[in-house]
Design a protein around this motif. Structure first.
Motif, PDB file in Angstrom:
ATOM      1  N   GLU A   9       0.688  -1.390   0.032  1.00 39.35           N
ATOM      2  CA  GLU A   9      -0.193   0.029  -0.148  1.00 39.35           C
ATOM      3  C   GLU A   9       0.673   1.238  -0.003  1.00 39.35           C
ATOM      4  O   GLU A   9       1.747   1.610   1.043  1.00 39.35           O
ATOM      5  CB  GLU A   9      -1.152   0.007   1.193  1.00 39.35           C
ATOM      6  CG  GLU A   9      -2.097  -1.389   1.224  1.00 39.35           C
ATOM      7  CD  GLU A   9      -3.459  -0.690   0.185  1.00 39.35           C
ATOM      8  OE1 GLU A   9      -3.180   0.322   0.040  1.00 39.35           O
ATOM      9  OE2 GLU A   9      -3.485  -2.009  -0.542  1.00 39.35           O
ATOM     10  N   PRO A  10       0.202   1.975  -0.757  1.00 36.90           N
ATOM     11  CA  PRO A  10       1.704   3.589  -0.799  1.00 36.90           C
ATOM     12  C   PRO A  10       0.959   3.923   1.016  1.00 36.90           C
ATOM     13  O   PRO A  10       0.103   4.649   1.106  1.00 36.90           O
ATOM     14  CB  PRO A  10       1.079   4.322  -1.984  1.00 36.90           C
ATOM     15  CG  PRO A  10      -0.309   3.431  -2.265  1.00 36.90           C
ATOM     16  CD  PRO A  10      -0.379   2.344  -1.612  1.00 36.90           C
ATOM     17  N   PHE A  11       2.189   4.363   1.532  1.00 33.17           N
ATOM     18  CA  PHE A  11       1.843   4.170   3.416  1.00 33.17           C
ATOM     19  C   PHE A  11       2.874   5.267   3.104  1.00 33.17           C
ATOM     20  O   PHE A  11       3.941   3.801   3.332  1.00 33.17           O
ATOM     21  CB  PHE A  11       1.008   3.238   3.454  1.00 33.17           C
ATOM     22  CG  PHE A  11       0.795   3.372   5.225  1.00 33.17           C
ATOM     23  CD1 PHE A  11       0.143   3.410   5.587  1.00 33.17           C
ATOM     24  CD2 PHE A  11       1.766   3.100   6.552  1.00 33.17           C
ATOM     25  CE1 PHE A  11      -0.497   4.125   6.874  1.00 33.17           C
ATOM     26  CE2 PHE A  11       1.584   3.504   7.243  1.00 33.17           C
ATOM     27  CZ  PHE A  11      -0.144   4.155   7.377  1.00 33.17           C
ATOM     28  N   ILE A  12       2.839   6.252   4.090  1.00 31.80           N
ATOM     29  CA  ILE A  12       3.810   6.398   5.071  1.00 31.80           C
ATOM     30  C   ILE A  12       3.897   6.607   6.599  1.00 31.80           C
ATOM     31  O   ILE A  12       2.566   6.729   6.792  1.00 31.80           O
ATOM     32  CB  ILE A  12       4.907   7.686   4.982  1.00 31.80           C
ATOM     33  CG1 ILE A  12       3.564   8.443   4.428  1.00 31.80           C
ATOM     34  CG2 ILE A  12       5.286   7.591   3.073  1.00 31.80           C
ATOM     35  CD1 ILE A  12       4.705  10.242   4.564  1.00 31.80           C
ATOM     36  N   GLY A  55      -1.058   8.026  -1.719  1.00 31.80           N
ATOM     37  CA  GLY A  55      -1.206   7.650  -2.762  1.00 31.80           C
ATOM     38  C   GLY A  55      -2.567   6.927  -2.790  1.00 31.80           C
ATOM     39  O   GLY A  55      -2.957   6.244  -2.132  1.00 31.80           O
ATOM     40  N   ARG A  56      -2.964   6.083  -4.195  1.00 35.88           N
ATOM     41  CA  ARG A  56      -4.614   5.514  -4.894  1.00 35.88           C
ATOM     42  C   ARG A  56      -3.616   4.068  -4.777  1.00 35.88           C
ATOM     43  O   ARG A  56      -2.799   3.885  -5.593  1.00 35.88           O
ATOM     44  CB  ARG A  56      -4.906   5.716  -5.613  1.00 35.88           C
ATOM     45  CG  ARG A  56      -5.753   7.507  -5.754  1.00 35.88           C
ATOM     46  CD  ARG A  56      -6.579   7.521  -7.024  1.00 35.88           C
ATOM     47  NE  ARG A  56      -4.769   8.016  -8.130  1.00 35.88           N
ATOM     48  CZ  ARG A  56      -5.750   8.508  -9.149  1.00 35.88           C
ATOM     49  NH1 ARG A  56      -6.857   9.213  -9.744  1.00 35.88           N
ATOM     50  NH2 ARG A  56      -4.847   9.000 -10.280  1.00 35.88           N
ATOM     51  N   ALA A  57      -4.477   3.175  -4.001  1.00 31.75           N
ATOM     52  CA  ALA A  57      -4.429   1.733  -4.519  1.00 31.75           C
ATOM     53  C   ALA A  57      -4.457   1.109  -5.638  1.00 31.75           C
ATOM     54  O   ALA A  57      -5.027   1.247  -6.482  1.00 31.75           O
ATOM     55  CB  ALA A  57      -5.566   1.066  -3.697  1.00 31.75           C
ATOM     56  N   GLN A  58      -3.114  -0.169  -6.112  1.00 23.53           N
ATOM     57  CA  GLN A  58      -3.100  -0.595  -7.081  1.00 23.53           C
ATOM     58  C   GLN A  58      -3.867  -1.488  -7.246  1.00 23.53           C
ATOM     59  O   GLN A  58      -3.838  -1.941  -5.843  1.00 23.53           O
ATOM     60  CB  GLN A  58      -1.698  -0.516  -7.822  1.00 23.53           C
ATOM     61  CG  GLN A  58      -1.468   0.863  -7.753  1.00 23.53           C
ATOM     62  CD  GLN A  58       0.854   0.673  -8.367  1.00 23.53           C
ATOM     63  OE1 GLN A  58       1.205  -0.313  -8.472  1.00 23.53           O
ATOM     64  NE2 GLN A  58       1.587   1.692  -7.501  1.00 23.53           N
ATOM     65  N   PRO A  59      -4.336  -2.739  -7.758  1.00 23.09           N
ATOM     66  CA  PRO A  59      -3.982  -3.957  -8.251  1.00 23.09           C
ATOM     67  C   PRO A  59      -3.359  -4.167  -6.661  1.00 23.09           C
ATOM     68  O   PRO A  59      -2.276  -3.992  -7.025  1.00 23.09           O
ATOM     69  CB  PRO A  59      -3.560  -4.376  -9.099  1.00 23.09           C
ATOM     70  CG  PRO A  59      -4.064  -3.359 -10.336  1.00 23.09           C
ATOM     71  CD  PRO A  59      -3.274  -2.281  -9.085  1.00 23.09           C
ATOM     72  N   ASP A  60      -4.254  -5.903  -6.272  1.00 23.29           N
ATOM     73  CA  ASP A  60      -3.376  -6.031  -5.239  1.00 23.29           C
ATOM     74  C   ASP A  60      -1.701  -6.987  -5.049  1.00 23.29           C
ATOM     75  O   ASP A  60      -1.321  -6.909  -4.782  1.00 23.29           O
ATOM     76  CB  ASP A  60      -4.077  -7.478  -3.775  1.00 23.29           C
ATOM     77  CG  ASP A  60      -4.859  -6.409  -3.568  1.00 23.29           C
ATOM     78  OD1 ASP A  60      -4.608  -4.752  -3.014  1.00 23.29           O
ATOM     79  OD2 ASP A  60      -6.655  -6.613  -3.847  1.00 23.29           O
ATOM     80  N   PHE A  61      -2.166  -8.147  -6.205  1.00 21.70           N
ATOM     81  CA  PHE A  61      -0.643  -8.505  -7.344  1.00 21.70           C
ATOM     82  C   PHE A  61      -0.691  -8.452  -8.450  1.00 21.70           C
ATOM     83  O   PHE A  61      -1.488  -8.291  -9.258  1.00 21.70           O
ATOM     84  CB  PHE A  61      -1.346 -10.314  -6.508  1.00 21.70           C
ATOM     85  CG  PHE A  61      -1.701 -10.457  -4.840  1.00 21.70           C
ATOM     86  CD1 PHE A  61      -0.369 -11.120  -4.340  1.00 21.70           C
ATOM     87  CD2 PHE A  61      -2.515 -10.177  -4.221  1.00 21.70           C
ATOM     88  CE1 PHE A  61      -0.890 -11.584  -3.396  1.00 21.70           C
ATOM     89  CE2 PHE A  61      -3.442 -10.514  -3.141  1.00 21.70           C
ATOM     90  CZ  PHE A  61      -2.218 -11.382  -2.668  1.00 21.70           C
ATOM     91  N   LYS A  62       0.634  -8.514  -8.432  1.00 14.36           N
ATOM     92  CA  LYS A  62       1.271  -8.140  -9.714  1.00 14.36           C
ATOM     93  C   LYS A  62       2.930  -9.106 -10.134  1.00 14.36           C
ATOM     94  O   LYS A  62       3.520  -9.589  -8.786  1.00 14.36           O
ATOM     95  CB  LYS A  62       1.972  -6.760 -10.085  1.00 14.36           C
ATOM     96  CG  LYS A  62       0.132  -5.530  -9.891  1.00 14.36           C
ATOM     97  CD  LYS A  62       0.631  -4.363 -10.851  1.00 14.36           C
ATOM     98  CE  LYS A  62       1.067  -3.304  -9.326  1.00 14.36           C
ATOM     99  NZ  LYS A  62       1.859  -2.069  -9.003  1.00 14.36           N
ATOM    100  N   GLY A  63       2.840  -9.790 -11.250  1.00 13.23           N
ATOM    101  CA  GLY A  63       4.350 -10.824 -11.122  1.00 13.23           C
ATOM    102  C   GLY A  63       3.975 -10.731 -12.648  1.00 13.23           C
ATOM    103  O   GLY A  63       3.934 -10.585 -13.574  1.00 13.23           O
ATOM    104  N   THR A  64       4.783 -12.172 -12.999  1.00 12.45           N
ATOM    105  CA  THR A  64       5.704 -12.154 -14.084  1.00 12.45           C
ATOM    106  C   THR A  64       5.272 -14.269 -14.001  1.00 12.45           C
ATOM    107  O   THR A  64       5.829 -14.767 -13.334  1.00 12.45           O
ATOM    108  CB  THR A  64       6.933 -12.218 -14.382  1.00 12.45           C
ATOM    109  OG1 THR A  64       6.743 -11.160 -14.500  1.00 12.45           O
ATOM    110  CG2 THR A  64       6.598 -12.855 -16.134  1.00 12.45           C
TER     111      THR A  64
END
Length: 172
Positions: free
Chosen positions: A43-46, A62-71
């Motif tokens: 999550e975009p968090f500080i 920032g805004r939440a991106q999709p939860d999972f990404k990969g190849t």
């Protein structure tokens, strides 16, 4: 009444985290089998203030991106959102507008894209092409558990969200 709502929210949060842990176990399984490298998107968090005994205050940056990404093995990308509901239906708008835009862009770039979701005891990987067209497919912007069963995936101690991809390449 406030305590009931808080308890319901706490249980839903716990159940959502449980689903994410099962998905992460699937990611570990795929990595060990050399089938994919998929990671949870932070999550975009500080942290803005450290407290005592490990507590802290913070804010989203920032805004939440999709939860999972990969190849996937072979080089194809994958991006998906994870959603749990304790209700009898999963609404299309649980995926935010920003997440929807990002997933659509990943799809346009050729990635495997979808939503891993859970209603009741049914866990499914719904292809993004189906998720974004719920209105035209089902005549409404939600899916029931019965409809979700079409996309159900095995859960042998983890969410086997790529079972259809490796068996039938159904997720194109």
């Amino acid at each position: 009444m406030g305590y009931q709502r808080r308890d319901i929210n706490r249980k839903s949060n716990y159940d959502g985290k449980f689903l994410e842990r099962l998905i992460e176990q699937g990611c570990i399984y795929y990595e060990h089998k050399c089938l994919a490298l998929i990671e949870k998107t932070p999550e975009p968090f500080i942290v803005t203030k450290l407290g005592q005994r490990g507590t802290f205050s913070g804010r989203f940056t920032g805004r939440a991106q999709p939860d999972f990404k990969g190849t996937l093995k072979g080089g194809r990308s994958i991006a998906f959102e994870a959603k749990f509901t304790s209700k009898d239906r999963i609404k299309q708008d649980v995926v935010t507008l920003y997440q929807s835009e990002r997933l659509t862009y990943h799809e346009a770039m050729g990635a495997v894209v979808g939503v891993v979701c859970m209603i009741g005891r049914t866990v499914a990987f719904v292809p993004w092409s189906t998720w974004k067209e719920m209105q035209s497919i089902y005549g409404r912007r939600y899916m029931t558990e019965k409809e979700l069963k079409e996309f159900q995936v095995p859960t042998p101690g983890y969410v086997d969200f790529l079972s259809d991809y490796h068996n039938k390449e159904k997720l194109r």
